[in-house]
Write a protein that holds these residues in place. Structure first.
Motif, mmCIF file in Angstrom:
data_model
loop_
_atom_site.group_PDB
_atom_site.id
_atom_site.type_symbol
_atom_site.label_atom_id
_atom_site.label_comp_id
_atom_site.label_asym_id
_atom_site.label_seq_id
_atom_site.Cartn_x
_atom_site.Cartn_y
_atom_site.Cartn_z
ATOM 1 N N UNK A 137 8.241 3.666 -4.781
ATOM 2 C CA UNK A 137 7.750 3.184 -6.282
ATOM 3 C C UNK A 137 8.528 2.099 -7.421
ATOM 4 N N UNK A 138 9.397 3.424 -7.419
ATOM 5 C CA UNK A 138 10.949 3.414 -8.251
ATOM 6 C C UNK A 138 11.850 2.009 -7.542
ATOM 7 N N UNK A 188 9.704 6.860 10.099
ATOM 8 C CA UNK A 188 8.886 7.890 9.652
ATOM 9 C C UNK A 188 6.980 7.863 9.975
ATOM 10 N N UNK A 189 7.130 6.711 8.629
ATOM 11 C CA UNK A 189 5.496 6.312 7.878
ATOM 12 C C UNK A 189 4.864 6.424 9.816
ATOM 13 N N UNK A 190 5.469 5.395 10.487
ATOM 14 C CA UNK A 190 4.734 4.941 12.001
ATOM 15 C C UNK A 190 4.319 5.555 12.717
ATOM 16 N N UNK A 206 0.497 -1.301 0.093
ATOM 17 C CA UNK A 206 -0.184 0.145 -0.165
ATOM 18 C C UNK A 206 1.060 1.009 0.226
ATOM 19 N N UNK A 207 0.648 1.945 -0.731
ATOM 20 C CA UNK A 207 1.421 3.469 -1.283
ATOM 21 C C UNK A 207 0.770 4.604 -0.712
ATOM 22 N N UNK A 208 1.760 5.097 0.498
ATOM 23 C CA UNK A 208 1.933 5.937 1.338
ATOM 24 C C UNK A 208 1.807 7.682 0.634
ATOM 25 N N UNK A 209 0.641 7.829 -0.223
ATOM 26 C CA UNK A 209 -0.040 8.904 -1.734
ATOM 27 C C UNK A 209 1.125 10.178 -0.568
ATOM 28 N N UNK A 210 0.700 11.227 0.502
ATOM 29 C CA UNK A 210 2.032 12.058 0.558
ATOM 30 C C UNK A 210 3.276 11.899 0.367
ATOM 31 N N UNK A 211 3.609 10.558 0.819
ATOM 32 C CA UNK A 211 5.257 10.522 1.104
ATOM 33 C C UNK A 211 5.463 9.644 -0.394
#
Length: 59
Positions: free
Chosen positions: A25-26, A52-54, A10-15
């Motif tokens: 993604x790259x 940071x995501x946590x 799942x991609x966190x859109x802001x980061x």
């Protein structure tokens, strides 16, 4: 080298980072063809990114 993927894709859109492994993604796209050195560099960045995501998730 083993991929850091843990099937939480799942991609966190802001980061722009995967919340499961912390890669962009790259970085995910290049993983299979990346050199061991490049994979190690990507892996080295993941703990800080995941932290940071946590932190974001706890807000």
């Amino acid at each position: 080298m083993k991929s850091p993927c843990n099937d939480i894709c799942t991609i966190d859109r802001p980061s722009g980072l995967c919340v499961g492994c912390g890669r962009s993604l790259s970085e995910i796209a290049e993983w299979g063809s990346a050199t061991d050195e490049r994979q190690r560099k990507i892996l080295a960045r993941l703990p800080a990114r995941m932290a940071r995501l946590g932190e974001k998730a706890r807000r």
